[in-house]
Design a protein around this motif. Sequence first.
Motif, PDB file in Angstrom:
ATOM      1  N   ILE A  55       0.864  -1.169   0.000  1.00 56.25           N
ATOM      2  CA  ILE A  55       0.000   0.000   0.000  1.00 56.25           C
ATOM      3  C   ILE A  55       0.907   1.227   0.000  1.00 56.25           C
ATOM      4  O   ILE A  55       1.951   1.232   0.648  1.00 56.25           O
ATOM      5  CB  ILE A  55      -0.975  -0.022   1.195  1.00 56.25           C
ATOM      6  N   ALA A  56       0.517   2.244  -0.762  1.00 54.42           N
ATOM      7  CA  ALA A  56       1.383   3.417  -0.910  1.00 54.42           C
ATOM      8  C   ALA A  56       0.564   4.681  -1.138  1.00 54.42           C
ATOM      9  O   ALA A  56      -0.539   4.640  -1.687  1.00 54.42           O
ATOM     10  CB  ALA A  56       2.344   3.210  -2.072  1.00 54.42           C
ATOM     11  N   GLU A  96       2.789   9.897   1.320  1.00 56.45           N
ATOM     12  CA  GLU A  96       3.368   9.905   2.662  1.00 56.45           C
ATOM     13  C   GLU A  96       3.968   8.579   3.104  1.00 56.45           C
ATOM     14  O   GLU A  96       4.771   8.536   4.022  1.00 56.45           O
ATOM     15  CB  GLU A  96       2.323  10.315   3.699  1.00 56.45           C
ATOM     16  N   PHE A  97       3.568   7.462   2.527  1.00 50.28           N
ATOM     17  CA  PHE A  97       4.048   6.159   2.970  1.00 50.28           C
ATOM     18  C   PHE A  97       4.074   5.183   1.801  1.00 50.28           C
ATOM     19  O   PHE A  97       3.421   5.393   0.789  1.00 50.28           O
ATOM     20  CB  PHE A  97       3.183   5.601   4.113  1.00 50.28           C
ATOM     21  N   ASP A  98       4.841   4.118   1.976  1.00 48.71           N
ATOM     22  CA  ASP A  98       4.942   3.056   0.970  1.00 48.71           C
ATOM     23  C   ASP A  98       5.529   1.840   1.674  1.00 48.71           C
ATOM     24  O   ASP A  98       6.679   1.856   2.080  1.00 48.71           O
ATOM     25  CB  ASP A  98       5.847   3.503  -0.183  1.00 48.71           C
ATOM     26  N   PHE A  99       4.722   0.806   1.885  1.00 51.11           N
ATOM     27  CA  PHE A  99       5.250  -0.371   2.560  1.00 51.11           C
ATOM     28  C   PHE A  99       4.548  -1.642   2.113  1.00 51.11           C
ATOM     29  O   PHE A  99       3.461  -1.618   1.570  1.00 51.11           O
ATOM     30  CB  PHE A  99       5.179  -0.226   4.081  1.00 51.11           C
ATOM     31  N   ARG A 100       5.225  -2.761   2.375  1.00 55.69           N
ATOM     32  CA  ARG A 100       4.687  -4.102   2.115  1.00 55.69           C
ATOM     33  C   ARG A 100       4.198  -4.668   3.437  1.00 55.69           C
ATOM     34  O   ARG A 100       4.705  -4.310   4.499  1.00 55.69           O
ATOM     35  CB  ARG A 100       5.765  -5.004   1.522  1.00 55.69           C
ATOM     36  N   LEU A 134     -11.917  -8.573   0.810  1.00 57.09           N
ATOM     37  CA  LEU A 134     -11.363  -8.381   2.146  1.00 57.09           C
ATOM     38  C   LEU A 134     -11.649  -6.964   2.623  1.00 57.09           C
ATOM     39  O   LEU A 134     -11.533  -6.009   1.844  1.00 57.09           O
ATOM     40  CB  LEU A 134      -9.847  -8.603   2.148  1.00 57.09           C
ATOM     41  N   GLN A 135     -12.010  -6.827   3.887  1.00 58.37           N
ATOM     42  CA  GLN A 135     -12.135  -5.523   4.520  1.00 58.37           C
ATOM     43  C   GLN A 135     -10.870  -5.316   5.350  1.00 58.37           C
ATOM     44  O   GLN A 135     -10.509  -6.191   6.141  1.00 58.37           O
ATOM     45  CB  GLN A 135     -13.359  -5.472   5.436  1.00 58.37           C
ATOM     46  N   LEU A 136     -10.202  -4.184   5.158  1.00 56.42           N
ATOM     47  CA  LEU A 136      -8.924  -3.918   5.824  1.00 56.42           C
ATOM     48  C   LEU A 136      -9.034  -2.740   6.778  1.00 56.42           C
ATOM     49  O   LEU A 136      -9.734  -1.762   6.488  1.00 56.42           O
ATOM     50  CB  LEU A 136      -7.846  -3.585   4.788  1.00 56.42           C
ATOM     51  N   ALA A 137      -8.328  -2.809   7.892  1.00 53.22           N
ATOM     52  CA  ALA A 137      -8.136  -1.697   8.820  1.00 53.22           C
ATOM     53  C   ALA A 137      -6.637  -1.644   9.097  1.00 53.22           C
ATOM     54  O   ALA A 137      -6.082  -2.576   9.677  1.00 53.22           O
ATOM     55  CB  ALA A 137      -8.924  -1.910  10.106  1.00 53.22           C
ATOM     56  N   ILE A 138      -5.981  -0.567   8.635  1.00 54.61           N
ATOM     57  CA  ILE A 138      -4.526  -0.440   8.768  1.00 54.61           C
ATOM     58  C   ILE A 138      -4.220   0.821   9.561  1.00 54.61           C
ATOM     59  O   ILE A 138      -4.695   1.909   9.223  1.00 54.61           O
ATOM     60  CB  ILE A 138      -3.850  -0.371   7.380  1.00 54.61           C
ATOM     61  N   PHE A 173      -5.904  -9.009  -5.628  1.00 52.01           N
ATOM     62  CA  PHE A 173      -6.958  -8.097  -5.216  1.00 52.01           C
ATOM     63  C   PHE A 173      -6.429  -6.658  -5.252  1.00 52.01           C
ATOM     64  O   PHE A 173      -5.291  -6.395  -4.882  1.00 52.01           O
ATOM     65  CB  PHE A 173      -7.412  -8.414  -3.784  1.00 52.01           C
ATOM     66  N   ARG A 174      -7.263  -5.741  -5.683  1.00 48.57           N
ATOM     67  CA  ARG A 174      -6.918  -4.315  -5.747  1.00 48.57           C
ATOM     68  C   ARG A 174      -7.474  -3.630  -4.504  1.00 48.57           C
ATOM     69  O   ARG A 174      -8.635  -3.826  -4.131  1.00 48.57           O
ATOM     70  CB  ARG A 174      -7.528  -3.704  -7.003  1.00 48.57           C
ATOM     71  N   ILE A 175      -6.666  -2.812  -3.837  1.00 50.20           N
ATOM     72  CA  ILE A 175      -7.094  -2.092  -2.638  1.00 50.20           C
ATOM     73  C   ILE A 175      -7.828  -0.820  -3.052  1.00 50.20           C
ATOM     74  O   ILE A 175      -7.309  -0.022  -3.827  1.00 50.20           O
ATOM     75  CB  ILE A 175      -5.899  -1.773  -1.727  1.00 50.20           C
ATOM     76  N   ILE A 176      -9.042  -0.665  -2.507  1.00 45.65           N
ATOM     77  CA  ILE A 176      -9.877   0.494  -2.801  1.00 45.65           C
ATOM     78  C   ILE A 176     -10.086   1.269  -1.492  1.00 45.65           C
ATOM     79  O   ILE A 176     -10.608   0.713  -0.526  1.00 45.65           O
ATOM     80  CB  ILE A 176     -11.250   0.060  -3.352  1.00 45.65           C
TER      81      ILE A 176
END
Length: 111
Positions: A19-20, A23-27, A73-77, A100-103
């Motif tokens: 996810i990027a 401000e951020f970019d990480f695996r 998938l529902q994500l909470a980061i 899967f594409r993150i929306i």
Amino acid sequence: MYTGQITMMDADNAFTGDIASLEFDFRFTGLPNTFKTKDSHPDFHLEARSPRGRAIRIGSAWEAKSRAGNKYLQLAINLPNQGQIRANAVQDEEAQAGTFRIIPMAMAEVA
């Protein structure tokens, strides 16, 4: 705004993702929650690596199904100084199976 994707791993019911934004970019890695005892508990724990290589829990993910019957998938980061990102990861029809594409959904308030 941010972007990212998730790739399911065949062997161990886990996944990798990235996810990027500006401000951020990480695996990160999604590992099955072996302590799940209620439907409301997350199906996966999300972990990233610190600069020194330590596993750090950064969020959770839940398996869900759309009204049309499609899995997602529902994500909470949780991000430092930015609050919590809520997102859905949907099957990307233009990519290989298991991708899967993150929306983005919404940004929560920083406490």
